[in-house]
Motif scaffolding. Sequence first.
Motif, PDB file in Angstrom:
ATOM      1  N   ARG A  43      29.603  51.876  52.533  1.00 57.72           N
ATOM      2  CA  ARG A  43      30.663  51.842  51.530  1.00 57.72           C
ATOM      3  C   ARG A  43      30.087  52.023  50.133  1.00 57.72           C
TER       4      ARG A  43
ATOM      5  N   GLN B   6      37.694  46.839  57.253  1.00 60.45           N
ATOM      6  CA  GLN B   6      38.431  47.972  57.800  1.00 60.45           C
ATOM      7  C   GLN B   6      38.159  48.087  59.289  1.00 60.45           C
ATOM      8  N   ASN B   7      39.208  48.325  60.015  1.00 57.34           N
ATOM      9  CA  ASN B   7      39.100  48.522  61.453  1.00 57.34           C
ATOM     10  C   ASN B   7      39.900  49.746  61.895  1.00 57.34           C
ATOM     11  N   LEU B  21      45.148  53.262  60.651  1.00 63.26           N
ATOM     12  CA  LEU B  21      43.924  52.606  60.214  1.00 63.26           C
ATOM     13  C   LEU B  21      44.321  51.337  59.463  1.00 63.26           C
ATOM     14  N   SER B  22      43.512  50.301  59.610  1.00 60.78           N
ATOM     15  CA  SER B  22      43.890  49.040  58.983  1.00 60.78           C
ATOM     16  C   SER B  22      42.841  48.554  57.994  1.00 60.78           C
ATOM     17  N   CYS B  23      43.330  47.770  57.055  1.00 60.98           N
ATOM     18  CA  CYS B  23      42.479  47.180  56.027  1.00 60.98           C
ATOM     19  C   CYS B  23      42.984  45.774  55.755  1.00 60.98           C
ATOM     20  N   TRP B  34      43.971  53.316  49.065  1.00 64.57           N
ATOM     21  CA  TRP B  34      43.425  54.126  50.152  1.00 64.57           C
ATOM     22  C   TRP B  34      42.856  55.421  49.566  1.00 64.57           C
ATOM     23  N   CYS B  91      39.226  51.939  52.111  1.00 66.04           N
ATOM     24  CA  CYS B  91      40.170  51.004  51.507  1.00 66.04           C
ATOM     25  C   CYS B  91      39.439  50.293  50.382  1.00 66.04           C
ATOM     26  N   GLY B 104      35.967  48.585  51.250  1.00 60.27           N
ATOM     27  CA  GLY B 104      35.664  48.268  52.630  1.00 60.27           C
ATOM     28  C   GLY B 104      34.594  49.211  53.166  1.00 60.27           C
ATOM     29  N   THR B 107      36.595  53.752  57.555  1.00 61.26           N
ATOM     30  CA  THR B 107      36.837  54.198  58.931  1.00 61.26           C
ATOM     31  C   THR B 107      36.584  55.699  58.969  1.00 61.26           C
TER      32      THR B 107
END
Lengths: 112, 112
Positions: A43, B6-7, B21-23, B34, B91, B104, B107
């Motif tokens: 990052r 982030q996943n 995508l999640s944060c 984003w 993110c 983050g 991803t």
Amino acid sequence: GENVEQHPSTLSVQEGDSAVIKCTYSDSASNYFPWYKQELGKRPQLIIDIRSNVGEKKDQRIAVTLNKTAKHFSLHITETQPEDSAVYFCAAPASNDYKLSFGAGTTVTVRA
Amino acid sequence: DAMVIQNPRYQVTQFGKPVTLSCSQTLNHNVMYWYQQKSSQAPKLLFHYYDKDFNNEADTPDNFQSRRPNTSFCFLDIRSPGLGDAAMYLCATSRVPGDGYTFGSGTRLTVV
């Protein structure tokens, strides 16, 4: 929006030498100028920032200078080490907006 | 003590198959962003939330949408991924507008 230009795009230095990256911005009312370091696959991380009420800020081997008249700011890395090898991004927000626009990045390689 | 999470770290999706995508953040920051980052390029802002207020960049494709159900979480939905959407999605958060960002880990999206 803010237009940020960053030079050079690549920079190779001998370990122990200094590295300088320069950015120019278009919005004269911009007031916040951060620098991010991004190692390969990781990052971006904030390494130093400066606000428009100061001309220079230093943190150990890293310094940032700001020239508001000329609308440019620079990152200075002294006594470079191999772990300084990374991509460095400058950024600035537009005066009427707080979102950061990023420069295109500088790939710094420190040769051992 | 991860702060912006982030996943997943890597996501492979099929051409045209919706993907999310999640944060999440533990910093209680008001602003979430984003960014899309393609190889060797600067991060490009897609959209951001200031609290519950959604702000879309003018050039963000309609294929991209976002949701922020609460302060801690923000999602990026790509309705019909194309090959050109393969990128790193970052993110970021800031405590208030104009503050520095915390990113983050990103991803990395691959579209096959």
